[in-house]
Design a protein around this motif. Sequence first.
Motif, PDB file in Angstrom:
ATOM      1  N   GLN A 316     -13.244 -45.589  14.900  1.00  0.00           N
ATOM      2  CA  GLN A 316     -13.218 -45.650  16.363  1.00  0.00           C
ATOM      3  C   GLN A 316     -13.326 -44.243  16.937  1.00  0.00           C
ATOM      4  O   GLN A 316     -14.133 -43.977  17.825  1.00  0.00           O
ATOM      5  N   LEU A 320     -16.624 -42.651  19.024  1.00  0.00           N
ATOM      6  CA  LEU A 320     -16.431 -42.120  20.374  1.00  0.00           C
ATOM      7  C   LEU A 320     -16.895 -40.670  20.469  1.00  0.00           C
ATOM      8  O   LEU A 320     -17.548 -40.269  21.432  1.00  0.00           O
ATOM      9  N   TRP A 337      -9.279 -29.691  22.950  1.00  0.00           N
ATOM     10  CA  TRP A 337      -8.499 -30.639  23.743  1.00  0.00           C
ATOM     11  C   TRP A 337      -8.694 -32.059  23.209  1.00  0.00           C
ATOM     12  O   TRP A 337      -7.759 -32.839  23.065  1.00  0.00           O
ATOM     13  N   LYS A 341      -6.030 -34.759  21.682  1.00  0.00           N
ATOM     14  CA  LYS A 341      -5.885 -36.083  22.282  1.00  0.00           C
ATOM     15  C   LYS A 341      -6.002 -37.165  21.209  1.00  0.00           C
ATOM     16  O   LYS A 341      -5.193 -38.088  21.144  1.00  0.00           O
ATOM     17  N   ILE A 345      -3.270 -39.978  19.934  1.00  0.00           N
ATOM     18  CA  ILE A 345      -3.535 -41.419  19.821  1.00  0.00           C
ATOM     19  C   ILE A 345      -3.261 -41.880  18.397  1.00  0.00           C
ATOM     20  O   ILE A 345      -2.636 -42.914  18.167  1.00  0.00           O
ATOM     21  N   LEU A 348       0.489 -42.104  17.802  1.00  0.00           N
ATOM     22  CA  LEU A 348       1.048 -43.245  18.522  1.00  0.00           C
ATOM     23  C   LEU A 348       0.671 -44.555  17.834  1.00  0.00           C
ATOM     24  O   LEU A 348       1.523 -45.416  17.558  1.00  0.00           O
TER      25      LEU A 348
ATOM     26  N   PRO B  29     -11.005 -32.945  30.598  1.00  0.00           N
ATOM     27  CA  PRO B  29      -9.774 -33.722  30.455  1.00  0.00           C
ATOM     28  C   PRO B  29      -9.277 -34.171  31.838  1.00  0.00           C
ATOM     29  O   PRO B  29      -9.601 -33.531  32.854  1.00  0.00           O
ATOM     30  N   THR B  30      -8.483 -35.242  31.872  1.00  0.00           N
ATOM     31  CA  THR B  30      -8.082 -35.859  33.147  1.00  0.00           C
ATOM     32  C   THR B  30      -7.514 -34.873  34.152  1.00  0.00           C
ATOM     33  O   THR B  30      -7.841 -34.919  35.326  1.00  0.00           O
ATOM     34  N   THR B 257     -14.544 -40.640  27.083  1.00  0.00           N
ATOM     35  CA  THR B 257     -14.148 -39.812  25.948  1.00  0.00           C
ATOM     36  C   THR B 257     -12.835 -39.076  26.228  1.00  0.00           C
ATOM     37  O   THR B 257     -12.083 -38.762  25.313  1.00  0.00           O
ATOM     38  N   PHE B 258     -12.570 -38.797  27.521  1.00  0.00           N
ATOM     39  CA  PHE B 258     -11.384 -38.000  27.845  1.00  0.00           C
ATOM     40  C   PHE B 258     -10.311 -38.816  28.565  1.00  0.00           C
ATOM     41  O   PHE B 258      -9.551 -38.287  29.364  1.00  0.00           O
ATOM     42  N   ALA B 259     -10.267 -40.127  28.290  1.00  0.00           N
ATOM     43  CA  ALA B 259      -9.259 -40.988  28.919  1.00  0.00           C
ATOM     44  C   ALA B 259      -7.864 -40.572  28.462  1.00  0.00           C
ATOM     45  O   ALA B 259      -7.708 -39.965  27.399  1.00  0.00           O
ATOM     46  N   VAL B 261      -4.161 -40.660  26.811  1.00  0.00           N
ATOM     47  CA  VAL B 261      -3.769 -41.157  25.495  1.00  0.00           C
ATOM     48  C   VAL B 261      -3.288 -42.614  25.527  1.00  0.00           C
ATOM     49  O   VAL B 261      -3.717 -43.438  24.724  1.00  0.00           O
ATOM     50  N   MET B 262      -2.398 -42.936  26.479  1.00  0.00           N
ATOM     51  CA  MET B 262      -1.822 -44.280  26.500  1.00  0.00           C
ATOM     52  C   MET B 262      -2.896 -45.336  26.688  1.00  0.00           C
ATOM     53  O   MET B 262      -2.932 -46.357  26.006  1.00  0.00           O
ATOM     54  N   SER B 264      -6.139 -45.141  26.041  1.00  0.00           N
ATOM     55  CA  SER B 264      -6.990 -45.281  24.860  1.00  0.00           C
ATOM     56  C   SER B 264      -6.270 -46.038  23.753  1.00  0.00           C
ATOM     57  O   SER B 264      -6.854 -46.880  23.075  1.00  0.00           O
ATOM     58  N   THR B 265      -4.990 -45.719  23.551  1.00  0.00           N
ATOM     59  CA  THR B 265      -4.242 -46.374  22.485  1.00  0.00           C
ATOM     60  C   THR B 265      -4.214 -47.878  22.725  1.00  0.00           C
ATOM     61  O   THR B 265      -4.434 -48.678  21.813  1.00  0.00           O
ATOM     62  N   ARG B 268      -7.630 -49.529  22.043  1.00  0.00           N
ATOM     63  CA  ARG B 268      -8.081 -49.599  20.657  1.00  0.00           C
ATOM     64  C   ARG B 268      -7.188 -50.491  19.806  1.00  0.00           C
ATOM     65  O   ARG B 268      -7.562 -50.891  18.719  1.00  0.00           O
TER      66      ARG B 268
END
Lengths: 432, 432
Positions: A316, A320, A337, A341, A345, A348, B29-30, B257-259, B261-262, B264-265, B268
């Motif tokens: 995955q 990406l 960065w 990130k 992930i 987590l 990044p965000t 690509t830069f979403a 962390v939470m 994206s986790t 996926r």
Amino acid sequence: LSEGRFVSVRKFLHEMPPSDVAHILESSPTKTRDDLWELLDSDFHGDVIEELSEDVRNGIIAKMIPANVVDALEDMDTDDLAETLSSLPDEVLQDILQSMDAQDRHRAEQAMSYGEETAGFIMNTDTITLRPDVSVDVVLRYLRLKGELPENTDTFYVVNRTDNLEGIVPVSRLLTADPEATVSDVMDEEPEAIPVNMPDDEVASMFERYNWLSAPVVDDKHRLVGRITIDDVVDIIREDAEHSMMSMAGLDDEEDTFAPVMQSTKRRSVWLGVNLLTALMAAAVSDLFEATLSQLAVLAILNTIVPSMGGVAGNQTLTLVIRGMALGHVNPSNSRWLIYKELAIGGLNGVIWAVLIASVIAVWKQDLTLGLIIAFAMLMNMIAAALSGATLPIIMKKLRIDPALAGSVILTTITDVVGIFAFLGTATLFLI
Amino acid sequence: LSEGRFVSVRKFLHEMPPSDVAHILESSPTKTRDDLWELLDSDFHGDVIEELSEDVRNGIIAKMIPANVVDALEDMDTDDLAETLSSLPDEVLQDILQSMDAQDRHRAEQAMSYGEETAGFIMNTDTITLRPDVSVDVVLRYLRLKGELPENTDTFYVVNRTDNLEGIVPVSRLLTADPEATVSDVMDEEPEAIPVNMPDDEVASMFERYNWLSAPVVDDKHRLVGRITIDDVVDIIREDAEHSMMSMAGLDDEEDTFAPVMQSTKRRSVWLGVNLLTALMAAAVSDLFEATLSQLAVLAILNTIVPSMGGVAGNQTLTLVIRGMALGHVNPSNSRWLIYKELAIGGLNGVIWAVLIASVIAVWKQDLTLGLIIAFAMLMNMIAAALSGATLPIIMKKLRIDPALAGSVILTTITDVVGIFAFLGTATLFLI
């Protein structure tokens, strides 16, 4: 369909646009494809050949007499000619070039003189150029005399005496312009131009980003040499996007769905061979723990879970990052960065799935220690997967290796080895 | 870069084309993204929003005040407006609609009235229509009065009194036509038109196949309702091609690509959860052979090779068939032929790799029987892989399930189960 009703099939084919005929040929098994080609009038051959994909086209040309190929190629645009010829095997190409007369051969060699996958390769040379000092009225009268314009002409190019590009005039602007004005009054100055040796994927992303329909191509002295139209760019966009998907499965992008069995088997075997090596490597790692495995069969049963989860999570991340690089979003300034990130992930995800798998195993096998061991291995492997999924494509790009092609197999090897080591290693320490 | 030098960054952003600003935002990044957005003058917001991808766009709009969003959306083309609004979460959309005045709200609702992923959704309504009986000269004078034409206008549409499409006139044709002729003399009659509810991927393949730059859109009474230009189609082509690649890895195509962390986790984890279930299923199959495994640890070591090769071979077939279906090459009339072909490749591959693995194992483990057993399992699994790789997408398409999304995981489950059964089952029969 083709059971003797040749005449009606033939009539049917000739009433279709060439792109539809090409579509039918591409959707047919090799034998039917050859039969259909025989039925087709040779006047249509050129138009249909233009529309075929590389693999199918080469198959058909290889079976034709060179003289017939030359006839078929006669009326092609320069960009289509270059593409058709350069994808042919060398001996076929030489035969065809020798059957051409001097003028055609010059044109063919000219078309192929730019490197494949460059702007020069996909450009057309049928531009209409204007001088800056003539009036719109004169231009309109000249165009009316000339009659039909080249296909997909949406812009005229303004050049000076030495062919340097000075401006562009959209076709629609001439319609609304004052006839008394000069070309230099109505032109857009300093237009964006594409250098003739720009790689074609960069050309495609410029077209996509700026929503162009066509763009002028200039050489290193800023002289106009041709134009690129969006219909050629669309093919590159489609091919680029498919390239990653096909490569990640170990397939050639141009692979014809209906290629002969032997050819397909040969092409796919490279990837299977690489995979066999990595599977044997994983087996060799397990082999190190033979003593442990022979004492506890339950470890053998659970041994595949951690590598499998790591492989999926790593793929995955890899997919990406590869897509982000293809779209130009990932670059040296933000890749650090991005790695952090993905690591977050991975960590987590590792915690979530570790807790879950520990509970499942504790219940299923009634063994909490075993659950904790597999949970630890899961966490380690998820982090390894995220780290390799994010860094591999970046490293491979620096080494000029295509990440879509080899990334997935290297990643799976890493997650297999880490997963098995973490699981069987920890189990050997605590259970034996 | 953005360490206090706000003014210069701001100036820099404002000198760029909006699509480049969008590109920078997507590559950030965000947190940086939000800061950059703040720096951007609100006059530019609309143009930049148009160019952003769905995920990034929604993130930014969610943080804006509805009234500002309304201002930003004011000058958008209908197709961009429809796309932007319909991808927003419901509550945000309602807020925005309520902040609009009646006219804007009507326009927005009109734009969203066609289903997502249809021709109506991606079309623009800014067509220039001509009457068949006027002369070219009158048209030219009208256009000169009107001034600039809408962006990317390459064709005028000829309609009768009830707005039915009668013909088309390329812009370039008007330049070369005799001014005395009428529009009906110079138009192409019976042009191909796209029905307003045609799915957008079909629209894209028509554009690709016929090399169109634009096409008229008609409703069910053949009345002209808008036009589709190729720049919108390019996005669909890119998304369609990417969709398969991203789905096969269990990712959302629009995933940024830069979403955070939470987010994206969470996205996926669905795929990882499904994979955990299939890995446990494979473990449960191994569990049936616990007695065999506890007697012969070597089986545990080799147990992953056959499933792994089956998975790779099956995924090659699957990817090829999915692409063939996406390009429209695979259809009911040739799918039987395709399945036979893939079975033949599977059988041939099976024989090749069976012989190879048998030799490797016979040498490595000094056990010819074990080599023959693994060879048999390999052959069986390669055939199973080819069969499921070729038939799964065809069956799933009939059931209206997206083969790119679920195909790979079902396939891997089949090849894991068949591989383990064939290997451990045969081993139990002959070695125990």
